[in-house]
Design a protein around this motif. Structure first.
Motif, PDB file in Angstrom:
ATOM      1  N   ASN A   1      29.188  41.505  38.098  1.00  0.00           N
ATOM      2  CA  ASN A   1      28.250  41.279  37.009  1.00  0.00           C
ATOM      3  C   ASN A   1      27.592  42.582  36.586  1.00  0.00           C
ATOM      4  O   ASN A   1      27.427  43.502  37.399  1.00  0.00           O
ATOM      5  N   VAL A   2      27.213  42.636  35.336  1.00  0.00           N
ATOM      6  CA  VAL A   2      26.329  43.682  34.845  1.00  0.00           C
ATOM      7  C   VAL A   2      25.007  43.006  34.526  1.00  0.00           C
ATOM      8  O   VAL A   2      24.938  42.131  33.657  1.00  0.00           O
ATOM      9  N   GLN A   3      23.977  43.373  35.271  1.00  0.00           N
ATOM     10  CA  GLN A   3      22.650  42.832  34.996  1.00  0.00           C
ATOM     11  C   GLN A   3      21.984  43.750  33.986  1.00  0.00           C
ATOM     12  O   GLN A   3      21.691  44.908  34.250  1.00  0.00           O
ATOM     13  N   ALA A   4      21.761  43.215  32.798  1.00  0.00           N
ATOM     14  CA  ALA A   4      21.206  43.981  31.696  1.00  0.00           C
ATOM     15  C   ALA A   4      20.446  43.029  30.791  1.00  0.00           C
ATOM     16  O   ALA A   4      20.381  41.821  31.041  1.00  0.00           O
TER      17      ALA A   4
ATOM     18  N   GLN B   1      21.373  42.030  28.040  1.00  0.00           N
ATOM     19  CA  GLN B   1      22.412  41.066  27.698  1.00  0.00           C
ATOM     20  C   GLN B   1      23.463  41.136  28.800  1.00  0.00           C
ATOM     21  O   GLN B   1      24.466  41.820  28.683  1.00  0.00           O
ATOM     22  N   GLY B   2      23.190  40.415  29.893  1.00  0.00           N
ATOM     23  CA  GLY B   2      24.066  40.468  31.048  1.00  0.00           C
ATOM     24  C   GLY B   2      25.414  39.834  30.770  1.00  0.00           C
ATOM     25  O   GLY B   2      25.595  39.076  29.817  1.00  0.00           O
ATOM     26  N   MET B   3      26.379  40.137  31.639  1.00  0.00           N
ATOM     27  CA  MET B   3      27.735  39.610  31.502  1.00  0.00           C
ATOM     28  C   MET B   3      28.463  39.712  32.831  1.00  0.00           C
ATOM     29  O   MET B   3      28.032  40.430  33.750  1.00  0.00           O
ATOM     30  N   SER B   4      29.565  38.992  32.935  1.00  0.00           N
ATOM     31  CA  SER B   4      30.461  39.097  34.079  1.00  0.00           C
ATOM     32  C   SER B   4      31.729  39.807  33.643  1.00  0.00           C
ATOM     33  O   SER B   4      32.090  39.788  32.465  1.00  0.00           O
ATOM     34  N   LEU B   5      32.409  40.447  34.609  1.00  0.00           N
ATOM     35  CA  LEU B   5      33.641  41.172  34.319  1.00  0.00           C
ATOM     36  C   LEU B   5      34.679  40.894  35.393  1.00  0.00           C
ATOM     37  O   LEU B   5      34.331  40.686  36.568  1.00  0.00           O
ATOM     38  N   ALA B   6      35.930  40.894  34.986  1.00  0.00           N
ATOM     39  CA  ALA B   6      37.068  40.807  35.904  1.00  0.00           C
ATOM     40  C   ALA B   6      37.817  42.132  35.858  1.00  0.00           C
ATOM     41  O   ALA B   6      38.163  42.605  34.769  1.00  0.00           O
ATOM     42  N   ILE B   7      38.060  42.745  37.020  1.00  0.00           N
ATOM     43  CA  ILE B   7      38.730  44.048  37.117  1.00  0.00           C
ATOM     44  C   ILE B   7      39.983  43.871  37.963  1.00  0.00           C
ATOM     45  O   ILE B   7      39.929  43.270  39.041  1.00  0.00           O
ATOM     46  N   TRP B   8      41.110  44.404  37.491  1.00  0.00           N
ATOM     47  CA  TRP B   8      42.339  44.325  38.271  1.00  0.00           C
ATOM     48  C   TRP B   8      43.162  45.590  38.060  1.00  0.00           C
ATOM     49  O   TRP B   8      42.955  46.339  37.101  1.00  0.00           O
ATOM     50  N   GLY B   9      44.088  45.825  38.984  1.00  0.00           N
ATOM     51  CA  GLY B   9      44.920  47.022  38.890  1.00  0.00           C
ATOM     52  C   GLY B   9      45.610  47.312  40.213  1.00  0.00           C
ATOM     53  O   GLY B   9      45.729  46.433  41.075  1.00  0.00           O
ATOM     54  N   PRO B  10      46.063  48.543  40.410  1.00  0.00           N
ATOM     55  CA  PRO B  10      46.850  48.904  41.603  1.00  0.00           C
ATOM     56  C   PRO B  10      45.988  49.110  42.854  1.00  0.00           C
ATOM     57  O   PRO B  10      45.792  50.220  43.331  1.00  0.00           O
ATOM     58  N   TRP B  11      45.469  48.010  43.393  1.00  0.00           N
ATOM     59  CA  TRP B  11      44.620  48.107  44.571  1.00  0.00           C
ATOM     60  C   TRP B  11      45.347  48.747  45.753  1.00  0.00           C
ATOM     61  O   TRP B  11      44.720  49.415  46.601  1.00  0.00           O
ATOM     62  N   GLU B  12      46.662  48.534  45.835  1.00  0.00           N
ATOM     63  CA  GLU B  12      47.434  49.039  46.959  1.00  0.00           C
ATOM     64  C   GLU B  12      47.426  50.566  47.045  1.00  0.00           C
ATOM     65  O   GLU B  12      47.769  51.147  48.077  1.00  0.00           O
ATOM     66  N   ARG B  13      46.999  51.219  45.972  1.00  0.00           N
ATOM     67  CA  ARG B  13      47.000  52.680  45.935  1.00  0.00           C
ATOM     68  C   ARG B  13      45.862  53.291  46.744  1.00  0.00           C
ATOM     69  O   ARG B  13      45.829  54.497  47.003  1.00  0.00           O
ATOM     70  N   GLY B  14      44.911  52.490  47.133  1.00  0.00           N
ATOM     71  CA  GLY B  14      43.742  52.991  47.845  1.00  0.00           C
ATOM     72  C   GLY B  14      43.259  52.030  48.910  1.00  0.00           C
ATOM     73  O   GLY B  14      43.953  51.076  49.281  1.00  0.00           O
ATOM     74  N   PRO B  15      42.026  52.224  49.409  1.00  0.00           N
ATOM     75  CA  PRO B  15      41.560  51.466  50.570  1.00  0.00           C
ATOM     76  C   PRO B  15      41.067  50.060  50.272  1.00  0.00           C
ATOM     77  O   PRO B  15      40.726  49.333  51.205  1.00  0.00           O
ATOM     78  N   PHE B  16      40.964  49.624  49.014  1.00  0.00           N
ATOM     79  CA  PHE B  16      40.590  48.242  48.726  1.00  0.00           C
ATOM     80  C   PHE B  16      41.768  47.305  48.985  1.00  0.00           C
ATOM     81  O   PHE B  16      41.589  46.141  49.222  1.00  0.00           O
TER      82      PHE B  16
END
Length: 468
Positions: A448-451, A453-468
């Protein structure tokens, strides 16, 4: 799997002492880590605006903006905060999200179901795709206040926390809202089940104080609670329900509230700078009156300390602004937002505590407390708030700093790295990240971004490239 097998399976999977994140020096690593590469501006797939800076290959979509409509036609409130993700039907994700609204501004959604029809906080429940497309959305708890964070429960529920003691029996808080307009006492935990509206019944035995987060230990059934007292000392608590919640299928009131203390050191001050790798043996002190009945309408400052003072008088440890908490493999990791020593060149923040943040780990089965990380300077980690953990055991820290706000990673090797930076929000310098949580399978990080005008976000991508 039946409930008893679930508990024994989880208990058997607990790792060794402080498995996962390693403790590092408060001097920090020698050079910055770029686990996923440098950050660059990326456009929001919803409307093309740049809201986030991310490593190459990552994408995102915002959704459920404050002021938009739920599926029932009611309005989405603002102040998006803590959140958890659960598996939904047909590969979807169910999100339960807090709204940290203060003051007697009136409940959102159906006021007839509200705990206090004058209070504007609560939770919303959404079913979304792993790319942030909303399938369903509705209010799930209303009439509460300052729902800051909370925690996901193993019996498919979210426990939301009120970060306040407002009510008609106490004086007005710093926001200037008129507490005499409220109809109920606030400052409690509430359970929000997945798939249906909450009962709006507070868990009074878990205390009336400035609750922030809760982490569930499936082995013992205990709930570990953090307290965020901005101007005063905070404590680390545990609530022992009268029956294991997984066996009961819900969180029961009537249990016991306790506060953590360091063995052999009454009222140990852990808010100040700590030695590298410091570990403490701990014990717990009982809180005799977890839900004080205030008379004579005391000041808000007095009321917000009433529970914590009981623990400290019995020898409980002192922390600075305890916020996010998460349980992973037998350890509860929790954040002290302003803990630590003030670094040369950094200004001490307002409120109780002069540092830029600490991460602590409490082993639920051994009772040992260890400093996991202490920020050496604001540029490394600046006032961490909410926290979650990836499948690989890397912590994700939401910042609430004075300058640019980041999502930072804390790897199992004890390395801090930048993963995401929030684009400054015009006219809203206080905008911050909150409520980070990985969806089922780890494909998507929801945040979430608390602001204003708050909002929620979905983030995706090459997680395998790093420690997540």
């Amino acid at each position: 799997m039946d409930r008893r097998r679930f508990i024994s399976t989880v208990a058997a999977g607990i790792a060794g002492p402080f498995a996962g994140v390693a403790c590092v020096s408060h001097q920090g690593q020698a050079k910055p880590v770029r686990a996923y590469g440098p950050l660059r501006p990326v456009r929001d797939l919803r409307d093309g605006e740049v809201r986030l800076h991310l490593p190459d290959g990552f994408r995102y979509r915002s959704f459920s903006v404050a002021g938009s409509k739920f599926g029932d036609g009611s309005t989405v409130p603002g102040r998006h905060d803590g959140m958890a993700a659960f598996a939904g039907p047909k590969g979807s994700t169910i999100l339960i999200r807090n709204h940290e609204v203060n003051g007697p501004v009136g409940a959102f959604g159906d006021k007839k179901r509200a705990y206090d029809p004058m209070a504007g906080g609560g939770t919303s429940t959404l079913r979304v795709t792993r790319h942030g497309e909303v399938i369903e959305s509705a209010p799930s708890l209303s009439g509460t206040m300052m729902n800051c964070s909370g925690g996901p429960m193993a019996w498919r529920a979210w426990v939301t926390c009120e970060e306040t003691v407002n009510g008609p029996d106490v004086g007005d808080d710093f926001s200037g809202g008129d507490n005499s307009k409220l109809t109920r006492k606030h400052g409690y935990l509430f359970e929000v089940p997945v798939g249906r509206a909450a009962s709006a019944r507070p868990i009074r035995a878990a205390g009336r104080f400035a609750h922030e987060s809760v982490a569930f230990d499936p082995s013992s059934g205990a709930l570990y609670l953090t307290e965020d007292n901005f101007g005063f000392p905070s404590g680390f608590y545990r609530y022992l329900p009268p029956k294991h919640p997984v066996l009961a299928g819900r969180l029961l009131d009537g249990g016991r509230l306790q506060m953590l203390a360091v063995k052999g050191a009454k009222r140990k001050d852990l808010s100040v700078g700590q030695k590298r790798g410091v570990t403490y043996e701990t014990t717990w002190v009982d809180i005799d009156d977890p839900d004080p009945d205030f008379r004579g309408r005391p000041s808000n400052d007095e009321a917000v300390q009433a529970v914590g003072k009981q623990g400290r008088e019995a020898g409980a440890a002192i922390f600075s602004r305890l916020e996010g908490a998460v349980q992973h493999q037998g350890t509860v990791y929790f954040v002290s937002t302003q803990g630590g020593a003030t670094a040369p060149g950094d200004e001490a923040p307002d409120g109780f505590g002069d540092g830029r943040g600490q991460v602590w780990g409490y082993e639920t089965w051994s009772g040992r407390l260890k400093l996991v990380y202490e920020s050496p300077r604001a540029s490394a980690l600046d006032l961490p708030d909410n926290v979650t953990v990836s499948r690989r055991g890397t912590l994700v820290l939401c910042e609430d700093g004075d300058g640019a706000n980041y999502l930072r990673g804390l790897s199992k090797a004890g390395e801090i790295f930048d993963f995401c930076r929030l684009e400054p929000v015009d006219g809203d310098p206080g905008a911050e990240f909150a409520g980070s949580t990985f969806g089922p399978g780890g494909h998507t990080l929801y945040v979430n971004v608390q602001a204003r005008q708050g909002m929620s976000l979905a983030i995706w991508g090459p997680w395998e490239r790093g420690p997540f």
